[in-house]
Design a protein around this motif. Structure first.
Motif, PDB file in Angstrom:
ATOM      1  N   GLY A  28      49.449  44.952 -14.456  1.00 41.48           N
ATOM      2  CA  GLY A  28      50.353  44.191 -13.610  1.00 41.48           C
ATOM      3  C   GLY A  28      50.062  44.533 -12.161  1.00 41.48           C
ATOM      4  O   GLY A  28      49.815  45.694 -11.839  1.00 41.48           O
ATOM      5  N   VAL A  67      49.641  38.266 -15.904  1.00 36.71           N
ATOM      6  CA  VAL A  67      49.945  39.631 -16.334  1.00 36.71           C
ATOM      7  C   VAL A  67      49.201  39.881 -17.641  1.00 36.71           C
ATOM      8  O   VAL A  67      49.211  39.036 -18.536  1.00 36.71           O
ATOM      9  CB  VAL A  67      51.459  39.826 -16.534  1.00 36.71           C
ATOM     10  CG1 VAL A  67      51.763  41.257 -16.975  1.00 36.71           C
ATOM     11  CG2 VAL A  67      52.212  39.501 -15.246  1.00 36.71           C
ATOM     12  N   THR A  69      49.483  40.834 -20.512  1.00 39.96           N
ATOM     13  CA  THR A  69      50.357  41.112 -21.652  1.00 39.96           C
ATOM     14  C   THR A  69      49.579  41.176 -22.962  1.00 39.96           C
ATOM     15  O   THR A  69      50.043  41.788 -23.926  1.00 39.96           O
ATOM     16  CB  THR A  69      51.443  40.039 -21.766  1.00 39.96           C
ATOM     17  OG1 THR A  69      50.825  38.741 -21.767  1.00 39.96           O
ATOM     18  CG2 THR A  69      52.420  40.114 -20.595  1.00 39.96           C
ATOM     19  N   TYR A  74      49.580  47.169 -22.208  1.00 45.54           N
ATOM     20  CA  TYR A  74      50.861  46.541 -21.910  1.00 45.54           C
ATOM     21  C   TYR A  74      51.861  47.010 -22.963  1.00 45.54           C
ATOM     22  O   TYR A  74      51.689  46.735 -24.150  1.00 45.54           O
ATOM     23  CB  TYR A  74      50.761  45.018 -21.926  1.00 45.54           C
ATOM     24  CG  TYR A  74      52.050  44.346 -21.478  1.00 45.54           C
ATOM     25  CD1 TYR A  74      52.294  44.143 -20.127  1.00 45.54           C
ATOM     26  CD2 TYR A  74      53.014  43.970 -22.393  1.00 45.54           C
ATOM     27  CE1 TYR A  74      53.486  43.549 -19.704  1.00 45.54           C
ATOM     28  CE2 TYR A  74      54.202  43.385 -21.982  1.00 45.54           C
ATOM     29  CZ  TYR A  74      54.433  43.189 -20.637  1.00 45.54           C
ATOM     30  OH  TYR A  74      55.609  42.622 -20.218  1.00 45.54           O
ATOM     31  N   GLN A 411      54.760  50.130 -12.882  1.00 46.89           N
ATOM     32  CA  GLN A 411      54.498  48.700 -12.909  1.00 46.89           C
ATOM     33  C   GLN A 411      53.632  48.253 -11.738  1.00 46.89           C
ATOM     34  O   GLN A 411      52.844  47.315 -11.861  1.00 46.89           O
ATOM     35  CB  GLN A 411      55.825  47.939 -12.914  1.00 46.89           C
ATOM     36  CG  GLN A 411      56.622  48.132 -14.191  1.00 46.89           C
ATOM     37  CD  GLN A 411      57.978  47.449 -14.157  1.00 46.89           C
ATOM     38  OE1 GLN A 411      58.371  46.891 -13.132  1.00 46.89           O
ATOM     39  NE2 GLN A 411      58.704  47.497 -15.264  1.00 46.89           N
ATOM     40  N   THR A 412      53.761  48.945 -10.611  1.00 46.91           N
ATOM     41  CA  THR A 412      52.964  48.602  -9.433  1.00 46.91           C
ATOM     42  C   THR A 412      51.553  49.167  -9.531  1.00 46.91           C
ATOM     43  O   THR A 412      50.590  48.554  -9.066  1.00 46.91           O
ATOM     44  CB  THR A 412      53.649  49.135  -8.162  1.00 46.91           C
ATOM     45  OG1 THR A 412      54.961  48.565  -8.073  1.00 46.91           O
ATOM     46  CG2 THR A 412      52.858  48.774  -6.919  1.00 46.91           C
ATOM     47  N   GLY A 414      49.436  49.567 -12.064  1.00 42.96           N
ATOM     48  CA  GLY A 414      48.520  48.695 -12.777  1.00 42.96           C
ATOM     49  C   GLY A 414      47.765  49.326 -13.923  1.00 42.96           C
ATOM     50  O   GLY A 414      47.106  48.620 -14.694  1.00 42.96           O
ATOM     51  N   CYS A 416      49.040  50.786 -16.581  1.00 45.62           N
ATOM     52  CA  CYS A 416      49.733  50.301 -17.761  1.00 45.62           C
ATOM     53  C   CYS A 416      51.018  49.631 -17.299  1.00 45.62           C
ATOM     54  O   CYS A 416      51.305  49.599 -16.097  1.00 45.62           O
ATOM     55  CB  CYS A 416      50.030  51.435 -18.752  1.00 45.62           C
ATOM     56  SG  CYS A 416      51.107  52.736 -18.090  1.00 45.62           S
ATOM     57  N   TRP A 417      51.772  49.082 -18.225  1.00 49.79           N
ATOM     58  CA  TRP A 417      53.035  48.438 -17.871  1.00 49.79           C
ATOM     59  C   TRP A 417      54.075  48.811 -18.915  1.00 49.79           C
ATOM     60  O   TRP A 417      53.861  48.647 -20.117  1.00 49.79           O
ATOM     61  CB  TRP A 417      52.892  46.915 -17.825  1.00 49.79           C
ATOM     62  CG  TRP A 417      53.944  46.218 -16.994  1.00 49.79           C
ATOM     63  CD1 TRP A 417      53.799  45.764 -15.727  1.00 49.79           C
ATOM     64  CD2 TRP A 417      55.285  45.889 -17.387  1.00 49.79           C
ATOM     65  NE1 TRP A 417      54.965  45.175 -15.283  1.00 49.79           N
ATOM     66  CE2 TRP A 417      55.896  45.243 -16.289  1.00 49.79           C
ATOM     67  CE3 TRP A 417      56.023  46.090 -18.543  1.00 49.79           C
ATOM     68  CZ2 TRP A 417      57.206  44.789 -16.325  1.00 49.79           C
ATOM     69  CZ3 TRP A 417      57.342  45.639 -18.580  1.00 49.79           C
ATOM     70  CH2 TRP A 417      57.919  44.991 -17.484  1.00 49.79           C
ATOM     71  N   SER A 446      47.272  56.140 -20.110  1.00 47.31           N
ATOM     72  CA  SER A 446      48.596  55.718 -19.645  1.00 47.31           C
ATOM     73  C   SER A 446      49.511  56.912 -19.422  1.00 47.31           C
ATOM     74  O   SER A 446      50.248  56.972 -18.422  1.00 47.31           O
ATOM     75  CB  SER A 446      49.224  54.756 -20.662  1.00 47.31           C
ATOM     76  OG  SER A 446      48.423  53.605 -20.820  1.00 47.31           O
TER      77      SER A 446
END
Length: 463
Positions: A28, A67, A69, A74, A411-412, A414, A416-417, A446
């Motif tokens: 993301g 994104v 996903t 993700y 989230q910023t 990138g 992982c999310w 992650s």
């Protein structure tokens, strides 16, 4: 015709390039939504635009706002990626452009749904005689199951809800765990029962419904139309209700037991986790997603009902101009949509690609990777607050404000999310491991990124 072939190949090449980039691209990235909106905006042209140019413009406008996903890192919203065969089948479904209303509009679409529905029931341990409606997601599946429940409990009370509506009908009581998924509430709104019909039942330490509390609630309520919504896979913790005991209680009180198993019902597909959903076959209806743990394309989900006649009575309709309607329930008879895309092709292909052993291995691998996540974050000094029984991990990073800052930073970043949630009054990071392509290396990468970002944020790591 050569232009059409070239256009379709270009689209497939773009899709393949994107999918092949997923292991390496940021999951993301910060996006200026106004700029993205502007890329799609502008006046509608007066003159036609060549299709190849339209495709190029679409790719250029969309790429910055995609994104990952479908990628291996993700971990938000219990989202799986779409497997290669299922994705290719979905491309064919778009090209074939079939209307899956019934066997007249597309014999092939209905045949694919029939075969895939049979396989799904075998994998999940749902009775072979149950109906299987192919819908868009858990919301639609829960709505179909609860529509069938509404039909039956009111019919038992002598009321034809499809003909007479709800005005003047006996009151329907709906019991559900205090930690039910929000789609249950919306289904009750859509069905005219309203959320005032809900009678929340206390849950245990991990969010599963308390069977003793359910027994007391049913006993105290006395006779009357009764629906009980059970859960396979708490949306935060992954905990499953005691389905065997709960269904027995419901049926002893003459009620209908509906199971929201959006992702947790897939525990039945593996011998290692099947015990978590013991007794699921005794329920009356079930909701389950395919675009989550089964790794099918969006949008794919299933509404199963132990009473196909009830399912069809609640959802189907017939008209003189609809050739083929009014026969054995299939296609649109089991859903709320008439203009249905043929999502059964992708389901059939995805199941063929995995096979029974592949589905079980997918479930087991995601559970093992979730435990690896929990172990890694715990070793890094963070608090894992749930029992990791399926693919859900809840993590705290100190106080609520600090946890929210960590979630935002992840989230910023990138790498992982993962999303945030509130559980038992606390803000937590929620990690869902659902993608077939996720590896141990993805989890370790992650964990390292989350630890790096969390340790860079001020505040105390208090447990």
């Amino acid at each position: 015709m050569d232009e059409l072939r070239h256009l379709f190949r270009r689209a497939a090449d773009h899709a393949a390039d994107y999918r092949l980039s997923l292991p390496d691209r940021p999951v993301g990235v910060p996006v200026d939504q106004a700029v993205l909106n502007e890329a799609f905006a502008g006046p509608l042209p007066d003159a036609p635009t060549p299709p190849e140019r339209v495709l190029a413009e679409l790719v250029a406008a969309a790429e910055p706002g995609l994104v990952a996903t479908a990628g291996p890192r993700y971990f938000g919203f219990v989202v799986g990626g779409a497997s290669p065969a299922a994705t290719a089948a979905d491309m064919l479904a778009a090209g074939w452009d079939q209307i899956a209303f019934n066997a007249v509009t597309s014999p092939a679409a209905v045949a694919a749904e029939t075969a895939a529905g049979t396989w799904l029931k075998e994998l999940l341990g749902i009775p072979a005689t149950a109906s299987a409606g192919f819908v868009t997601g858990g919301q639609a599946a829960n709505t179909a199951g609860l529509a069938a429940a509404r039909h039956q409990v009111l019919a038992d009370a002598g009321w034809d809800v499809e003909r007479r509506g709800l005005t003047g009908a006996p009151a329907v009581r709906v019991f559900a765990g205090a930690e039910r998924h929000a789609t249950i509430d919306r289904s009750l709104r859509l069905l005219g029962l309203g959320t005032d019909a809900l009678r929340p039942v206390p849950t245990g330490p991990q969010g599963a419904i308390d069977p003793d509390a359910l027994a007391a609630a049913l006993r105290d309520a006395g006779p009357g139309p009764t629906i009980v919504c059970l859960q396979a896979g708490n949306v935060n913790t992954g905990a499953c209700d005691d389905l065997r005991r709960a269904c027995d209680l419901v049926h002893r009180h003459g009620g209908w037991a509906h199971v929201d198993g959006a992702f947790g019902l897939w525990a039945a597909a593996s011998p290692a986790t099947r015990h978590l959903v013991d007794g699921l076959e005794t329920a009356d209806s079930w909701a389950c997603d395919g675009h989550k743990w089964l790794n099918l394309p969006y949008d794919t989900a299933f509404a199963f009902c132990a009473r196909p006649d009830v399912h069809a009575a609640a959802m189907s309709y017939a008209a003189a101009y609809l050739v083929g309607s009014g026969g054995a329930p299939a296609g649109a008879d089991l859903t709320a949509e008439s203009s249905r895309r043929a999502r059964g092709f992708a389901v059939w292909a995805g199941l063929r690609e995995l096979g029974r052993d592949g589905v079980a291995a997918l479930v087991e691998r995601c559970c093992a990777l979730a435990r690896r996540f929990a172990d890694g974050l715990s070793a890094a000094g963070f608090e894992v607050v749930n029992d990791v029984v399926l693919n859900q991990v809840l993590v705290g990073f100190g106080d609520d404000a600090r946890t929210d800052r960590v979630v935002a930073a992840v989230q910023t970043d990138g790498t992982c999310w993962a999303g945030g949630t509130t559980w038992r009054g606390r803000r937590l990071m929620r990690i869902s491991v659902s993608n077939a392509t996720t590896t141990e290396a993805d989890v370790d990468r992650s964990v390292a990124a989350i630890a790096r970002l969390a340790h860079g944020i001020g505040g105390e790591l208090v447990h």
